[in-house]
Write an enzyme that holds these catalytic residues in place. Structure first.
Site, PDB file in Angstrom:
ATOM      1  N   GLY A  29       0.789  -1.328   0.113  1.00 29.47           N
ATOM      2  CA  GLY A  29       0.007   0.141   0.168  1.00 29.47           C
ATOM      3  C   GLY A  29       0.907   1.274  -0.090  1.00 29.47           C
ATOM      4  N   SER A  30       0.250   2.358   0.006  1.00 35.72           N
ATOM      5  CA  SER A  30       0.957   3.599  -0.061  1.00 35.72           C
ATOM      6  C   SER A  30       1.858   4.071   0.993  1.00 35.72           C
ATOM      7  CB  SER A  30      -0.124   4.682  -0.321  1.00 35.72           C
ATOM      8  OG  SER A  30      -1.192   4.723   0.664  1.00 35.72           O
ATOM      9  N   THR A  31       1.453   3.660   2.313  1.00 37.44           N
ATOM     10  CA  THR A  31       2.289   4.023   3.350  1.00 37.44           C
ATOM     11  C   THR A  31       3.605   3.129   3.507  1.00 37.44           C
ATOM     12  OG1 THR A  31       0.175   4.788   4.395  1.00 37.44           O
ATOM     13  CG2 THR A  31       2.189   4.548   5.822  1.00 37.44           C
ATOM     14  N   ASP A  81       3.740  -2.295   8.364  1.00 40.14           N
ATOM     15  CA  ASP A  81       2.677  -2.108   7.249  1.00 40.14           C
ATOM     16  C   ASP A  81       1.625  -1.209   7.852  1.00 40.14           C
ATOM     17  OD1 ASP A  81       1.224  -2.636   4.845  1.00 40.14           O
ATOM     18  OD2 ASP A  81       0.647  -4.809   5.585  1.00 40.14           O
ATOM     19  N   LYS A  94      -7.359  -4.252   7.339  1.00 39.84           N
ATOM     20  CA  LYS A  94      -6.458  -4.077   6.449  1.00 39.84           C
ATOM     21  C   LYS A  94      -6.925  -4.911   5.013  1.00 39.84           C
ATOM     22  CE  LYS A  94      -2.230  -4.947   7.232  1.00 39.84           C
ATOM     23  NZ  LYS A  94      -1.884  -3.843   6.390  1.00 39.84           N
ATOM     24  N   GLY A  95      -6.301  -4.489   3.855  1.00 39.03           N
ATOM     25  CA  GLY A  95      -6.827  -5.104   2.712  1.00 39.03           C
ATOM     26  C   GLY A  95      -7.333  -4.198   1.457  1.00 39.03           C
ATOM     27  N   GLY A  97      -5.791  -2.708  -0.466  1.00 39.36           N
ATOM     28  CA  GLY A  97      -4.840  -2.886  -1.561  1.00 39.36           C
ATOM     29  C   GLY A  97      -4.893  -4.554  -2.081  1.00 39.36           C
ATOM     30  N   GLU A 103      -0.417 -10.692   3.889  1.00 41.05           N
ATOM     31  CA  GLU A 103      -0.293  -9.599   4.942  1.00 41.05           C
ATOM     32  C   GLU A 103      -0.540 -10.209   6.262  1.00 41.05           C
ATOM     33  OE1 GLU A 103      -1.184  -5.262   2.705  1.00 41.05           O
ATOM     34  OE2 GLU A 103      -2.656  -6.148   3.906  1.00 41.05           O
ATOM     35  N   LYS A 121      -6.853   7.251  10.237  1.00 38.83           N
ATOM     36  CA  LYS A 121      -7.053   6.117  10.328  1.00 38.83           C
ATOM     37  C   LYS A 121      -7.596   5.487  11.697  1.00 38.83           C
ATOM     38  CE  LYS A 121      -5.705   5.388   6.110  1.00 38.83           C
ATOM     39  NZ  LYS A 121      -5.112   6.737   5.803  1.00 38.83           N
TER      40      LYS A 121
END
Length: 218
Positions: A29-31, A81, A94-95, A97, A103, A121
């Site tokens: 993901g982006s982070t 993550d 999560k998920g 992406g 993960e 978040k």
């Protein structure tokens, strides 16, 4: 600060949790991408990485950072993550992406799970972000009917196939008061690979990027 600036802020802060000379796990993901960018500056301090997705593996390799298959690794010192949502108990969704299964596997193997996110978040109750559920393709309609019985509104993420060859149902309209219980209930549905609740194995540390600096929850 913009959300991207906050993500970059926590990505840099997460470098402090990297254990020198070990193999570390990295999410998707982006982070997580910002963390890979930061990790490139200290790549010689680690033995290598395990990636939770093909996309992350390619990004790591582009920096010359070694990527190992999980089956060839005995131990992962830390998993770093992002998350789509977190409550104050460090239960996560999560998920977004699409990499939730890998993960969850890498997180399970890791000695420590450091979650990095911007402060938007953090929520009181999980569920405003639709809960991703990875499903064996032939079971999609059946699983969707079972998720409706649990109070959700599942929506097939059309056109998306996971790295494992499966499909994703995003479950809307959930107010998840008991994340551990719901995680287990959904995983018991035949045809479900796993769901995006990280509650039975939550994060150990949550780093939140904010206008006033990085906040640490543990």
């Amino acid at each position: 600060m913009t959300p991207d600036e906050k993500k970059q802020q926590v990505a840099r802060a997460a470098l402090e949790y990297v254990v020198p000379g070990t193999i570390i796990g990295i999410g998707t993901g982006s982070t997580a991408n910002y963390f890979v960018d930061a990790l490139a500056h200290i790549k010689n301090k680690i033995e290598g990485t395990v990636a939770s997705s093909n996309a992350t593996a390619e990004r790591l390799k582009s920096y010359g950072i070694p990527v190992f298959e999980l089956n060839s690794v005995d131990e992962i010192s830390v998993y770093i993550d992002g998350a789509d949502e977190s409550n104050r108990y460090l239960h996560l969704i999560k998920g977004g992406g699409g990499a939730l299964t890998r993960e969850k596997i890498v997180a399970a193997v890791s000695n420590r799970f450091v979650c990095i996110a911007d402060d938007s978040k953090l929520v009181d109750v999980l569920g405003k972000f639709p809960l991703p559920v990875e499903v064996i393709p032939m079971a999609r309609s059946y699983v969707a009917r079972q998720l409706v019985k649990l109070g959700g509104k599942p929506v097939w993420r059309e056109g998306v196939t996971t790295d494992n060859g499966n499909v994703i149902l995003d479950v809307h309209h959930l107010e998840i008061a008991e994340p551990v219980k719901l995680e287990s209930e959904i995983n018991q549905i035949v045809g479900v690979v796993t769901n995006g609740l990280f509650a039975k194995r939550p994060a150990d540390i949550l780093l939140l990027g904010s206008d006033t600096g990085v906040k640490v929850l543990d």
